[in-house]
Design a protein around this motif. Structure first.
Motif, PDB file in Angstrom:
ATOM      1  N   GLU A  98       0.828  -1.209   0.000  1.00 42.46           N
ATOM      2  CA  GLU A  98       0.000   0.000   0.000  1.00 42.46           C
ATOM      3  C   GLU A  98       0.862   1.259   0.000  1.00 42.46           C
ATOM      4  OE1 GLU A  98      -3.965  -1.495   2.436  1.00 42.46           O
ATOM      5  OE2 GLU A  98      -2.187  -0.889   3.562  1.00 42.46           O
ATOM      6  N   ILE A  99       1.928   1.236   0.769  1.00 42.63           N
ATOM      7  CA  ILE A  99       2.831   2.386   0.809  1.00 42.63           C
ATOM      8  C   ILE A  99       3.499   2.567  -0.546  1.00 42.63           C
ATOM      9  CG2 ILE A  99       4.950   3.296   1.839  1.00 42.63           C
ATOM     10  CD1 ILE A  99       4.044   1.816   4.441  1.00 42.63           C
ATOM     11  N   CYS A 100       3.957   1.485  -1.134  1.00 41.24           N
ATOM     12  CA  CYS A 100       4.580   1.519  -2.447  1.00 41.24           C
ATOM     13  C   CYS A 100       3.618   2.094  -3.483  1.00 41.24           C
ATOM     14  CB  CYS A 100       5.006   0.106  -2.854  1.00 41.24           C
ATOM     15  SG  CYS A 100       5.552  -0.084  -4.570  1.00 41.24           S
ATOM     16  N   ALA A 101       2.392   1.598  -3.496  1.00 45.41           N
ATOM     17  CA  ALA A 101       1.403   2.056  -4.483  1.00 45.41           C
ATOM     18  C   ALA A 101       1.105   3.543  -4.316  1.00 45.41           C
ATOM     19  CB  ALA A 101       0.124   1.236  -4.371  1.00 45.41           C
ATOM     20  N   ALA A 102       0.963   3.993  -3.078  1.00 44.87           N
ATOM     21  CA  ALA A 102       0.675   5.409  -2.840  1.00 44.87           C
ATOM     22  C   ALA A 102       1.843   6.287  -3.301  1.00 44.87           C
ATOM     23  CB  ALA A 102       0.386   5.645  -1.364  1.00 44.87           C
ATOM     24  N   LEU A 103       3.047   5.878  -2.971  1.00 46.20           N
ATOM     25  CA  LEU A 103       4.238   6.653  -3.306  1.00 46.20           C
ATOM     26  C   LEU A 103       4.498   6.682  -4.812  1.00 46.20           C
ATOM     27  CD1 LEU A 103       6.580   8.187  -1.935  1.00 46.20           C
ATOM     28  CD2 LEU A 103       7.795   6.023  -1.797  1.00 46.20           C
ATOM     29  N   ARG A 152      -2.218   0.071 -12.116  1.00 46.61           N
ATOM     30  CA  ARG A 152      -0.946  -0.617 -12.376  1.00 46.61           C
ATOM     31  C   ARG A 152       0.001  -0.565 -11.180  1.00 46.61           C
ATOM     32  NH1 ARG A 152       0.585  -0.584 -18.223  1.00 46.61           N
ATOM     33  NH2 ARG A 152      -1.180  -1.656 -19.160  1.00 46.61           N
ATOM     34  N   THR A 153       0.075   0.570 -10.512  1.00 51.75           N
ATOM     35  CA  THR A 153       0.986   0.633  -9.362  1.00 51.75           C
ATOM     36  C   THR A 153       0.508  -0.283  -8.247  1.00 51.75           C
ATOM     37  OG1 THR A 153      -0.110   2.614  -8.508  1.00 51.75           O
ATOM     38  CG2 THR A 153       1.872   2.953  -9.810  1.00 51.75           C
ATOM     39  N   ALA A 154      -0.805  -0.354  -8.038  1.00 59.62           N
ATOM     40  CA  ALA A 154      -1.336  -1.261  -7.007  1.00 59.62           C
ATOM     41  C   ALA A 154      -0.992  -2.711  -7.351  1.00 59.62           C
ATOM     42  CB  ALA A 154      -2.843  -1.080  -6.871  1.00 59.62           C
ATOM     43  N   GLU A 155      -1.174  -3.084  -8.624  1.00 63.75           N
ATOM     44  CA  GLU A 155      -0.878  -4.457  -9.053  1.00 63.75           C
ATOM     45  C   GLU A 155       0.607  -4.787  -8.905  1.00 63.75           C
ATOM     46  OE1 GLU A 155      -2.182  -4.473 -13.107  1.00 63.75           O
ATOM     47  OE2 GLU A 155      -4.314  -4.489 -12.565  1.00 63.75           O
ATOM     48  N   ALA A 215       5.187  -7.276  -6.012  1.00 63.17           N
ATOM     49  CA  ALA A 215       6.571  -7.163  -5.522  1.00 63.17           C
ATOM     50  C   ALA A 215       6.628  -6.993  -4.004  1.00 63.17           C
ATOM     51  CB  ALA A 215       7.254  -5.983  -6.204  1.00 63.17           C
ATOM     52  N   ASN A 216       5.502  -7.151  -3.314  1.00 62.74           N
ATOM     53  CA  ASN A 216       5.404  -6.989  -1.860  1.00 62.74           C
ATOM     54  C   ASN A 216       6.016  -5.671  -1.384  1.00 62.74           C
ATOM     55  OD1 ASN A 216       4.625  -7.656   0.736  1.00 62.74           O
ATOM     56  ND2 ASN A 216       6.508  -8.766   1.170  1.00 62.74           N
ATOM     57  N   GLY A 217       5.676  -4.606  -2.079  1.00 60.74           N
ATOM     58  CA  GLY A 217       6.145  -3.284  -1.691  1.00 60.74           C
ATOM     59  C   GLY A 217       7.368  -2.812  -2.445  1.00 60.74           C
ATOM     60  N   ALA A 218       8.041  -3.710  -3.109  1.00 57.18           N
ATOM     61  CA  ALA A 218       9.203  -3.379  -3.941  1.00 57.18           C
ATOM     62  C   ALA A 218      10.248  -2.574  -3.175  1.00 57.18           C
ATOM     63  CB  ALA A 218       8.750  -2.626  -5.207  1.00 57.18           C
TER      64      ALA A 218
END
Length: 152
Positions: free
Chosen positions: A58-63, A121-124, A129-132
């Motif tokens: 979730e943090i990755c997708a938001a950022l 796409r960022t959420a997917e 990638a479990n937050g990448a």
């Protein structure tokens, strides 16, 4: 009632002053009673929102989606490098891929469709990638995850 040359307010009679004094005493007494250690009511669980613990995905997708949208609209801050944006190497790769796809989508279907594509796409990709976060050379696991104790 006030008289000429007199400053301030003077009650109309003795009774009005006593009533005001009695009212103040009652209010003060009520306030002090509520502060005692007597019967305290249990807090309403619905009144306080539960703390939301964001997952790395979730943090990755938001950022990543934030910076991808900034890049798409050509903001002055979009030119920062990946470290200045707070991205890991892997998140930056997702960012670049998503921005390229969003630019194509924007040309075909407009800005709203491009924004929706960025979010989707960022959420997917961040979930896959479990937050990448693991690929960044300077990334460290937060201290609280090693001990299993969540932050305060």
């Amino acid at each position: 009632m006030t008289t000429a040359g007199q400053r301030g307010f003077r009650p109309a009679g003795r009774c009005a002053g006593r009533r005001a004094l009695a009212l103040c005493a009652a209010l003060l007494g009520g306030a002090l009673t509520g502060c005692g250690g007597g019967g305290t009511a249990a807090p309403d669980p619905g009144a306080t929102p539960a703390a939301h613990r964001s997952t790395p995905a979730e943090i990755c997708a938001a950022l990543v989606s934030y910076w991808a949208k900034e890049a798409l609209k050509g903001s002055e801050w979009a030119g920062l490098d990946w470290e200045q944006k707070g991205l890991s190497n892997e998140q930056y790769a997702i960012h670049e891929e998503v921005v390229a796809a969003a630019r194509a989508e924007q040309a075909k279907h407009g800005g709203a469709a491009a924004g929706a594509l960025i979010d989707r796409r960022t959420a997917e990709k961040c979930a896959a990638a479990n937050g990448a976060t693991g690929s960044s050379e300077n990334w460290r696991e937060p201290d609280w995850t090693a001990t299993g104790t969540p932050p305060p």
